[in-house]
Write a protein that holds these residues in place. Structure first.
Motif, PDB file in Angstrom:
ATOM      1  N   LEU A  14      21.059  40.854   2.564  1.00 48.60           N
ATOM      2  CA  LEU A  14      19.705  41.173   2.129  1.00 48.60           C
ATOM      3  C   LEU A  14      19.370  42.652   2.266  1.00 48.60           C
ATOM      4  O   LEU A  14      18.482  43.157   1.580  1.00 48.60           O
ATOM      5  CB  LEU A  14      18.690  40.341   2.921  1.00 48.60           C
ATOM      6  N   SER A  15      20.067  43.370   3.126  1.00 53.87           N
ATOM      7  CA  SER A  15      19.786  44.793   3.290  1.00 53.87           C
ATOM      8  C   SER A  15      20.358  45.633   2.149  1.00 53.87           C
ATOM      9  O   SER A  15      19.949  46.768   1.959  1.00 53.87           O
ATOM     10  CB  SER A  15      20.337  45.296   4.625  1.00 53.87           C
ATOM     11  N   LYS A  16      21.273  45.069   1.382  1.00 51.89           N
ATOM     12  CA  LYS A  16      21.862  45.784   0.249  1.00 51.89           C
ATOM     13  C   LYS A  16      21.097  45.443  -1.017  1.00 51.89           C
ATOM     14  O   LYS A  16      20.530  44.377  -1.148  1.00 51.89           O
ATOM     15  CB  LYS A  16      23.334  45.406   0.094  1.00 51.89           C
ATOM     16  N   LYS A  17      21.113  46.351  -1.962  1.00 52.97           N
ATOM     17  CA  LYS A  17      20.403  46.131  -3.232  1.00 52.97           C
ATOM     18  C   LYS A  17      21.257  45.390  -4.254  1.00 52.97           C
ATOM     19  O   LYS A  17      20.745  44.678  -5.091  1.00 52.97           O
ATOM     20  CB  LYS A  17      19.968  47.477  -3.823  1.00 52.97           C
ATOM     21  N   ASP A  18      22.568  45.570  -4.208  1.00 52.83           N
ATOM     22  CA  ASP A  18      23.459  44.971  -5.202  1.00 52.83           C
ATOM     23  C   ASP A  18      24.100  43.715  -4.611  1.00 52.83           C
ATOM     24  O   ASP A  18      24.900  43.793  -3.688  1.00 52.83           O
ATOM     25  CB  ASP A  18      24.529  45.975  -5.611  1.00 52.83           C
ATOM     26  N   PHE A  19      23.735  42.557  -5.157  1.00 55.85           N
ATOM     27  CA  PHE A  19      24.255  41.293  -4.660  1.00 55.85           C
ATOM     28  C   PHE A  19      25.534  40.857  -5.366  1.00 55.85           C
ATOM     29  O   PHE A  19      26.197  39.944  -4.913  1.00 55.85           O
ATOM     30  CB  PHE A  19      23.225  40.165  -4.831  1.00 55.85           C
TER      31      PHE A  19
END
Length: 61
Positions: A14-19
């Motif tokens: 969740l802390s990253k923008k690209d899943f």
């Protein structure tokens, strides 16, 4: 104990923008575990899936 690691994994994702990369590696890991489990006994599928999925993550990312 597994819940702690799942919680850490969810917070990391969740802390990253690209899943896309995370989902691609997780999906490929699940498929590899099931495929290898049909041919090899025990936890060999987990070990193979870990190595192959991490390689896929490095190649994609």
């Amino acid at each position: 104990m597994p819940a702690m690691f799942i919680g850490l994994l969810v917070l990391q994702i969740l802390s990253k923008k690209d899943f896309f990369l995370d989902l691609a590696v997780a999906f490929s890991s699940v498929i590899i575990v099931f495929a290898v489990s049909f041919f090899f006994p025990g936890s060999t599928g987990v070990i193979v899936a870990t190595v192959v999925a991490s390689t896929i993550g490095i190649v994609i990312g």
